[in-house]
Motif scaffolding. Structure first.
Motif, short mmCIF file in Angstrom:
data_model
loop_
_atom_site.label_atom_id
_atom_site.label_comp_id
_atom_site.label_asym_id
_atom_site.label_seq_id
_atom_site.Cartn_x
_atom_site.Cartn_y
_atom_site.Cartn_z
N PRO A 167 0.81 -1.22 0.00
CA PRO A 167 0.00 0.00 0.00
C PRO A 167 0.85 1.27 0.00
O PRO A 167 0.54 2.22 -0.73
CB PRO A 167 -0.82 -0.10 1.29
CG PRO A 167 -0.39 -1.31 2.00
CD PRO A 167 0.55 -2.08 1.14
N THR A 168 1.94 1.28 0.77
CA THR A 168 2.75 2.49 0.86
C THR A 168 3.41 2.80 -0.49
O THR A 168 3.39 3.94 -0.95
CB THR A 168 3.84 2.33 1.92
OG1 THR A 168 3.29 1.67 3.04
CG2 THR A 168 4.39 3.66 2.36
N GLY A 169 3.99 1.76 -1.09
CA GLY A 169 4.68 1.96 -2.36
C GLY A 169 3.73 2.42 -3.45
O GLY A 169 4.05 3.33 -4.23
N ILE A 170 2.53 1.82 -3.50
CA ILE A 170 1.56 2.20 -4.52
C ILE A 170 1.09 3.63 -4.29
O ILE A 170 1.06 4.46 -5.21
CB ILE A 170 0.36 1.24 -4.51
CG1 ILE A 170 0.81 -0.15 -4.98
CG2 ILE A 170 -0.76 1.75 -5.40
CD1 ILE A 170 -0.23 -1.23 -4.80
N ALA A 171 0.77 3.95 -3.03
CA ALA A 171 0.29 5.30 -2.73
C ALA A 171 1.34 6.33 -3.08
O ALA A 171 1.05 7.40 -3.62
CB ALA A 171 -0.08 5.41 -1.24
N ALA A 172 2.62 6.01 -2.80
CA ALA A 172 3.69 6.96 -3.10
C ALA A 172 3.82 7.15 -4.61
O ALA A 172 4.03 8.27 -5.09
CB ALA A 172 5.01 6.47 -2.51
N ALA A 173 3.67 6.04 -5.37
CA ALA A 173 3.82 6.13 -6.82
C ALA A 173 2.69 6.94 -7.46
O ALA A 173 2.86 7.53 -8.52
CB ALA A 173 3.87 4.73 -7.43
N ARG A 202 10.41 0.51 -1.93
CA ARG A 202 11.09 1.25 -3.00
C ARG A 202 10.85 0.60 -4.35
O ARG A 202 10.63 1.29 -5.35
CB ARG A 202 12.58 1.33 -2.71
CG ARG A 202 12.89 2.23 -1.54
CD ARG A 202 14.33 2.15 -1.15
NE ARG A 202 15.15 2.78 -2.18
CZ ARG A 202 16.24 3.49 -1.88
NH1 ARG A 202 16.60 3.65 -0.65
NH2 ARG A 202 16.94 4.03 -2.85
N TYR A 203 10.91 -0.71 -4.39
CA TYR A 203 10.73 -1.38 -5.68
C TYR A 203 9.27 -1.36 -6.13
O TYR A 203 8.98 -1.26 -7.31
CB TYR A 203 11.28 -2.81 -5.62
CG TYR A 203 12.77 -2.83 -5.76
CD1 TYR A 203 13.36 -2.69 -7.02
CD2 TYR A 203 13.60 -2.93 -4.66
CE1 TYR A 203 14.73 -2.67 -7.17
CE2 TYR A 203 14.97 -2.92 -4.80
CZ TYR A 203 15.53 -2.79 -6.06
OH TYR A 203 16.89 -2.77 -6.20
N THR A 204 8.35 -1.46 -5.17
CA THR A 204 6.94 -1.37 -5.52
C THR A 204 6.66 -0.01 -6.15
O THR A 204 6.02 0.10 -7.20
CB THR A 204 6.05 -1.53 -4.27
OG1 THR A 204 6.41 -2.73 -3.62
CG2 THR A 204 4.59 -1.56 -4.63
N ARG A 205 7.19 1.02 -5.51
CA ARG A 205 6.98 2.37 -6.02
C ARG A 205 7.56 2.51 -7.42
O ARG A 205 6.91 3.00 -8.34
CB ARG A 205 7.64 3.37 -5.06
CG ARG A 205 7.58 4.80 -5.53
CD ARG A 205 8.25 5.70 -4.50
NE ARG A 205 8.38 7.06 -5.00
CZ ARG A 205 9.39 7.47 -5.76
NH1 ARG A 205 10.33 6.62 -6.11
NH2 ARG A 205 9.44 8.72 -6.17
N ALA A 206 8.80 2.04 -7.60
CA ALA A 206 9.45 2.15 -8.90
C ALA A 206 8.68 1.37 -9.96
O ALA A 206 8.45 1.87 -11.07
CB ALA A 206 10.89 1.66 -8.81
N ALA A 217 4.57 15.53 -0.81
CA ALA A 217 5.15 15.48 0.54
C ALA A 217 5.09 14.04 1.07
O ALA A 217 6.04 13.55 1.66
CB ALA A 217 4.39 16.42 1.47
N PHE A 218 3.97 13.35 0.79
CA PHE A 218 3.82 11.97 1.25
C PHE A 218 4.91 11.09 0.64
O PHE A 218 5.60 10.34 1.33
CB PHE A 218 2.43 11.44 0.86
CG PHE A 218 2.24 9.98 1.17
CD1 PHE A 218 2.06 9.56 2.48
CD2 PHE A 218 2.26 9.03 0.16
CE1 PHE A 218 1.90 8.22 2.77
CE2 PHE A 218 2.11 7.68 0.44
CZ PHE A 218 1.92 7.29 1.75
N ASP A 219 5.08 11.23 -0.67
CA ASP A 219 6.08 10.43 -1.39
C ASP A 219 7.47 10.67 -0.80
O ASP A 219 8.23 9.74 -0.55
CB ASP A 219 6.04 10.81 -2.87
CG ASP A 219 7.03 10.00 -3.69
OD1 ASP A 219 7.22 8.82 -3.37
OD2 ASP A 219 7.60 10.55 -4.64
N GLN A 220 7.80 11.94 -0.59
CA GLN A 220 9.14 12.25 -0.08
C GLN A 220 9.34 11.71 1.33
O GLN A 220 10.43 11.24 1.66
CB GLN A 220 9.36 13.75 -0.13
CG GLN A 220 9.40 14.25 -1.56
CD GLN A 220 9.88 15.68 -1.67
OE1 GLN A 220 10.29 16.28 -0.69
NE2 GLN A 220 9.82 16.21 -2.87
N THR A 221 8.28 11.78 2.14
CA THR A 221 8.39 11.24 3.49
C THR A 221 8.63 9.73 3.44
O THR A 221 9.50 9.20 4.14
CB THR A 221 7.09 11.50 4.28
OG1 THR A 221 6.71 12.85 4.06
CG2 THR A 221 7.29 11.25 5.76
#
Lengths: 318, 270
Positions: free
Chosen positions: A120-126, A203-207, A132-136
């Motif tokens: 969930p975190t990686g997807i939300a950041a992407a 990190r990889y989920t986001r990427a 600000a959320f992504d950077q945090t």
């Protein structure tokens, strides 16, 4: 036609995997023999008599030529025999099996925790890159990746066990303990290991999600007027699942390393602490066997994931 | 733009840590080894910033001196793993005949979890600071070799390398002058990550009691020694741990920032 390509690729990967496994076995064979001096003498310690050392050398076949030793080792492995632990005086495979439960439970719960945080975190950041959320999230990931796992474990013990008395810090193997009791003793260790792995997987989920979200078909899906939720979950995530799956496979090596240390911190009677005690006693067959089993598992799991990706994504079959 | 800042923040942090560790004698009035039983297990205060340990030694002083060993081990591993990894990677990437065997060897090496392979190597070699460096070099060199191999394969096909070959440049000359020069940025990026991982691994091995001897103060051995005092003196393991985090974080910032600065294609990703 497509099936033939798939079969062809599968056979090629299988041959490649066999070659890698043979090298893995060779490395394991060599490692014990780079020991300076006579491994038999080192293993038995300074009190051993010359006759004891000679007997162990014969039992281990250390008096034979290296090539013969190597072939004998391969033959022994082919029969599923990992040798005999010197100190525990029983087959290495049995010793590993006896200690497998806490390590497997620890790793599985840790992966579950890592995925529950990371996906969930990686997807939300992407979905909102640069926000600000992504950077945090990214900053937290980098901080988490800089933590020594064992130190995180000690901090959690200090807080949850010593200071607040909420969770047990050790005592997994109390006699007659129920599965619930044992699971309770795995909460802190699994959290330690899960948090450490979560950083990488996030990190990889986001990427992976970022890559997919830029693809044309996602734009098409949006243009069709599909809701963002449907675009992300149905269209993007199914594609991003493959790189994420690959990372989970690669994380397994890091997870095993982490498990060795985490088990020691929390006094869990798993494979990791078995290996550590084997090192302190110079029980080479046990070290060799554990190293081999873990590396083989890693190769097999990644082969399976590789094949799964090939089956799921025809684009990879070129 | 922001990525460049990250590199600078990382560099400043790393230099600050290195300077603090190098200038330890001027930063603290205490000796890292002088015992003072009367002052044992004192909590952090104005007199002992990080408290004192079970032998009454100042933890702040020991963190500074211990950092020397930890940083030195990390730096040695990077230096040696870079030498070995670049050599293997160049050979595999440039000389086609060598590619398959070296690539398979690298794959096999990567199948071993880093700490576990280091543990097995140390079991064979015996525990000492030198052997920790040797073991971690063997563990991390393949990671660098993989990156160098792939980059070399790409560079090998570029027209200017072909041109160099055409005017009769020898293979070693092409490798050193034309290929290696273009590999500096991936090597720098990987090097900073290996530095970070090596420091974490050294701390882990020392914590397990199979790395550097417990008598030598390193951040890892200090945490290990503090483990027994979690209930009475948590500062024993808290401060060396924070020192590791600071050093590792600075290296990750440098590696991450550099990667994005040097490879704009990845700028918005990881």
């Amino acid at each position: 036609m497509a099936d033939i390509t798939l079969l062809h690729l599968a056979v090629r990967r299988l041959v490649g995997m066999a070659a890698v496994m043979l090298i893995v076995v060779s490395i394991v064979f060599i490692i014990v023999r780079i020991a300076p001096g006579d491994p038999a003498a080192v293993m038995l310690g300074p009190e051993a008599t010359g006759a004891d050392v000679a007997a162990l050398r014969t039992a281990w076949g250390l008096d034979r030529p290296l090539a013969v030793q190597y072939l004998a080792y391969l033959g022994q492995l082919a029969r599923g025999d990992l040798g005999r632990s010197i100190f525990l005086d029983r087959p290495v495979l049995t010793a590993l099996q006896e200690r497998a439960e806490p390590t497997l439970l620890l790793s599985l719960i840790a992966i579950a925790i890592a995925l529950a945080i990371a996906l969930p975190t990686g997807i939300a950041a992407a979905l909102q890159p640069g926000s600000a959320f992504d950077q945090t999230v990214m900053a937290l990931c980098m901080g988490a990746a800089s933590l020594p796992t064992f130190w995180l474990g000690l901090v959690l013990i200090e807080l949850f066990a010593v200071r607040w008395g909420l969770l047990p810090a050790s005592g997994y193997d109390a006699p007659g303990a129920s599965i619930l009791y044992r699971l309770e003793h795995l909460i802190l260790p699994a959290t330690t290991l899960g948090l450490a792995s979560a950083a990488l997987v996030t990190r990889y989920t986001r990427a992976g999600m970022l890559d997919v979200l830029r693809e044309d078909y996602v734009r098409t899906a949006r243009a069709k007027g599909l809701g963002e939720r449907r675009v992300v979950l149905r269209h993007a995530l199914t594609t991003a699942a493959l790189p994420i799956l690959t990372v989970v496979g690669l994380t397994i090596a890091a997870l095993v390393s982490g498990a060795v240390v985490t088990e020691t911190v929390f006094g869990l009677p798993g494979v990791g602490s078995l290996v550590i005690s084997a090192v302190l006693r110079r029980d080479y067959p046990l070290i060799q066997g554990a190293l081999l089993v873990v590396a083989m598992l890693y190769v097999l799991i990644n082969f399976a994931i590789d094949m799964l990706c090939l089956v799921l994504d025809p684009r990879l079959r070129t | 733009m922001r990525r460049r800042h990250l590199v600078w923040i990382g560099l400043v942090l790393l230099i600050a840590v290195t300077l603090a560790v190098a200038c330890a004698p001027w930063l603290t009035p205490y000796s890292p080894s002088r015992l003072s039983i009367a002052n044992r297990l004192q909590p952090p205060s104005g007199r002992w910033w990080f408290g004192t340990d079970d032998f009454g030694r100042d933890v702040f002083t020991r963190v500074l001196y211990g950092g020397r060993v930890s940083l030195l081990v990390g730096a040695s591993v990077v230096a040696m793993a870079t030498g070995l990894g670049v050599g293997l990677g160049l050979l595999a990437g440039y000389i086609r005949r060598l590619d398959a065997p070296i690539a398979r060897l690298l794959d096999a090496m990567m199948a071993f979890p880093d700490i576990l392979l280091a543990i097995a190597l140390l079991a064979a070699l015996g525990a000492s600071a030198g052997n920790v460096v040797a073991a971690l070099t063997i563990v991390y060199a393949p990671r660098l070799a993989r990156v160098v191999r792939v980059a070399t394969m790409i560079i090998r096909e570029l027209p200017y390398v072909e041109a160099a070959r055409a005017i009769g440049a020898t293979t070693p000359r092409i490798l050193l002058k034309h290929v290696l020069r273009n590999l500096v940025s991936p090597i720098l990026v990987q090097g900073s990550f290996i530095f970070a991982h090596a420091m974490l691994a050294e701390a882990g091995l020392s914590f397990l009691g199979i790395g550097i001897s417990p008598e030598v103060a390193t951040w890892g051995t200090m945490i290990s020694a503090g483990k027994g005092y979690l209930d009475r003196a948590p500062w024993l393991m808290l401060f060396p741990g924070m020192a590791i985090i600071l050093a590792v974080l600075s290296l990750q910032l440098i590696g991450d920032g550099l990667r994005d600065v040097l490879d704009p294609r990845l700028g918005k990703e990881v």
